[in-house]
Design an enzyme around this catalytic site. Sequence first.
Site, short mmCIF file in Angstrom:
data_model
loop_
_atom_site.label_atom_id
_atom_site.label_comp_id
_atom_site.label_asym_id
_atom_site.label_seq_id
_atom_site.Cartn_x
_atom_site.Cartn_y
_atom_site.Cartn_z
N LYS A 1 104.62 -6.38 44.30
CA LYS A 1 104.70 -7.39 45.20
C LYS A 1 104.81 -6.83 46.81
O LYS A 1 105.96 -6.05 47.01
CB LYS A 1 105.91 -8.35 45.04
CG LYS A 1 105.71 -9.59 45.88
CD LYS A 1 106.88 -10.31 45.97
CE LYS A 1 107.81 -9.86 47.38
NZ LYS A 1 107.16 -10.04 48.68
N GLU B 1 115.40 1.98 47.74
CA GLU B 1 115.45 2.58 48.97
C GLU B 1 115.82 1.56 50.01
O GLU B 1 115.07 0.60 50.33
CB GLU B 1 114.07 3.32 49.24
CG GLU B 1 113.55 4.21 48.19
CD GLU B 1 114.36 5.65 48.44
OE1 GLU B 1 115.30 5.65 49.29
OE2 GLU B 1 114.37 6.35 47.44
N CYS C 1 113.07 2.98 58.49
CA CYS C 1 114.26 2.98 57.79
C CYS C 1 115.10 4.23 58.24
O CYS C 1 116.17 4.50 58.39
CB CYS C 1 114.20 3.04 56.34
SG CYS C 1 112.99 3.85 55.78
N LYS D 1 115.85 -11.51 66.68
CA LYS D 1 116.74 -10.66 65.94
C LYS D 1 116.88 -9.41 66.73
O LYS D 1 118.00 -9.21 67.26
CB LYS D 1 116.55 -10.60 64.45
CG LYS D 1 117.52 -9.64 63.73
CD LYS D 1 117.40 -9.10 62.38
CE LYS D 1 117.88 -8.09 62.04
NZ LYS D 1 117.50 -7.43 60.67
N GLU E 1 121.79 -2.10 61.62
CA GLU E 1 120.56 -1.70 61.40
C GLU E 1 119.86 -2.76 62.28
O GLU E 1 119.94 -3.95 61.92
CB GLU E 1 120.08 -1.63 60.04
CG GLU E 1 118.44 -1.12 60.11
CD GLU E 1 117.90 -0.89 58.61
OE1 GLU E 1 117.98 -2.01 57.75
OE2 GLU E 1 117.23 0.04 58.39
#
Length: 501
Positions: free
Chosen positions: A192, A268, A303, A354, A403
């Site tokens: 997906k 991950e 990331c 955000k 993050e």
Amino acid sequence: MANTLTQENIAQQIERLEYRNLAFIDGQFVPARSGKTFATLNPATGEVITQLAACDAEDVDIAAKAARRAFEAGVWSKMAPAERKAIMQRFADLIEENCLELAVLEAIEAGKPISECFNVDIPDTANTIRWHAEAIDKLNDAVTPTESSVLSIVTREPIGVVGAVLPWNFPAMMVGWKLGPALATGNSVILKPAKLTSLSTTRLAELAFEAGVPAGVLNVLPGMGSTAGKAIGMHPDIDLVGFTGSTEVGRMFLEYSAASNLKEVLLECGGKNPQVVMPDIHDIKTVASNVLAAAFWNMGENCSAGSRLIVHRSIKDALLKEVLAQLESDWKLGDPLDPEVNLGALVEEAHMEKVLSYIATAKKEGLTLLTGGERVRKESGGYFVQPTIFDDATPESTIVREEIFGPVLAVMAFDTEEEAIALANDTCYGLAASLWSNDLNTVHRMSSAIRAGTVTVNCFGEGDITTPFGGFKQSGFGGRDKSIYAHDQYCELKTTWIKLT
Ligand code: NAP
Ligand code: MG
């Protein structure tokens, strides 16, 4: 040649684009059983690109049955290794042949700079598939030392049906990282993509089929995480889920596993990665260019982005001066389809909001804004935010702790090596870190003290396909992507203990 990156080739490619907007199940493109669709947008314009099949639990179940059937039939799982290798190599060739098309799809759906998609993401995807393919007929299993009346054989067997649930920041590359080892070891896969970025993935499914991956072995289901993603996590006949995404959603996959069939889970997840610069550096220009790449490559939607710059007080001002100068001269923000641009759009409006709210919080907390901080190119309809650097951050600052996944760098000064290590490790994450020093002893001491899955020294990066990638602490769980280590994770180990008479 279509496979060079010019304005003209890009424009022609856009003219020719056809979207694969259905699910790919059991060797065919099919709509979602419910008939539902959802829109995918171009984040550089805010316009709808196309409608995609909105798969849910029913489609996941159909795909799981097809995947299991293919697995049991052995059409892939028991294929001669050299034959499986040849098909995957052909798949890698087809990815390269269609590099421009795939790169354009990624640029218009994710807002990523076309030059990065064309020169990095798609070649990396092909290389990953090829590398894992080449390993297929080079890995031996084992005979263990036993008494002479016993023959003890340890073999790796494919685990069965693998689910993969993926993020939007490197859509094709993440497909490569999961599919490479999962297909190489003989599994069937249900994948997906993120709802924001499905189009390169559905095209990759078609290319895999064209290369000879049999029907049912690779299934791609566009859809929402809360429906299709959850259904993969909860399915009783999926043996393993490989997930890349946020720590928050990663945690859910452990719950899904516990609540269903104890499927294996490889996670991950997020990162808040330190870049530590020691006072003995020689070449401040190289350090500055790497600091910028670590912070702003892929708009910081990475990331392993180095979002915390931890720099010795004696060189901080000089380094920041060079960083700001290079940011001005080398980093061009603009239309992701312009080959000169290296800062494109953020992936969606909600994500941009955000990022902007983190910038507002940093201002409220009294950090010093050195550059950026604003939304730009609003007239394009797209979601662009300037690369932003805050000085005078502290370990408590929100933008140091959380993050952001956007182009925001927080700078902190230190005085001693112990302090630098403590700052670097003061996070719940442990994905990556970079360290700058020219002293061999400092490098060894500090790279061993930093708790992260990858520590790059005097450069920024993630290693290459030969090195495992994944995180310590809340950045990961259960295994690694890339490298030969990834193969074992998609296999079960079997002991066959034969008593000889
Ligand atoms: P995300 O929100 O966690 O989404 C990742 C995937 O999980 C998407 O396919 C998403 O579906 C799906 N999902 C969402 N909610 C779900 C649920 N309730 N149940 C099952 N699946 C669900 O992450 P993202 O926003 O796409 O990507 C950003 C994150 O990925 C960052 O934290 C980043 O650090 C991490 N990341 C990590 C790595 C690594 O290698 N460690 C690499 C890249 C990114 P939707 O399509 O509906 O969102
Ligand atoms: Mg998300």
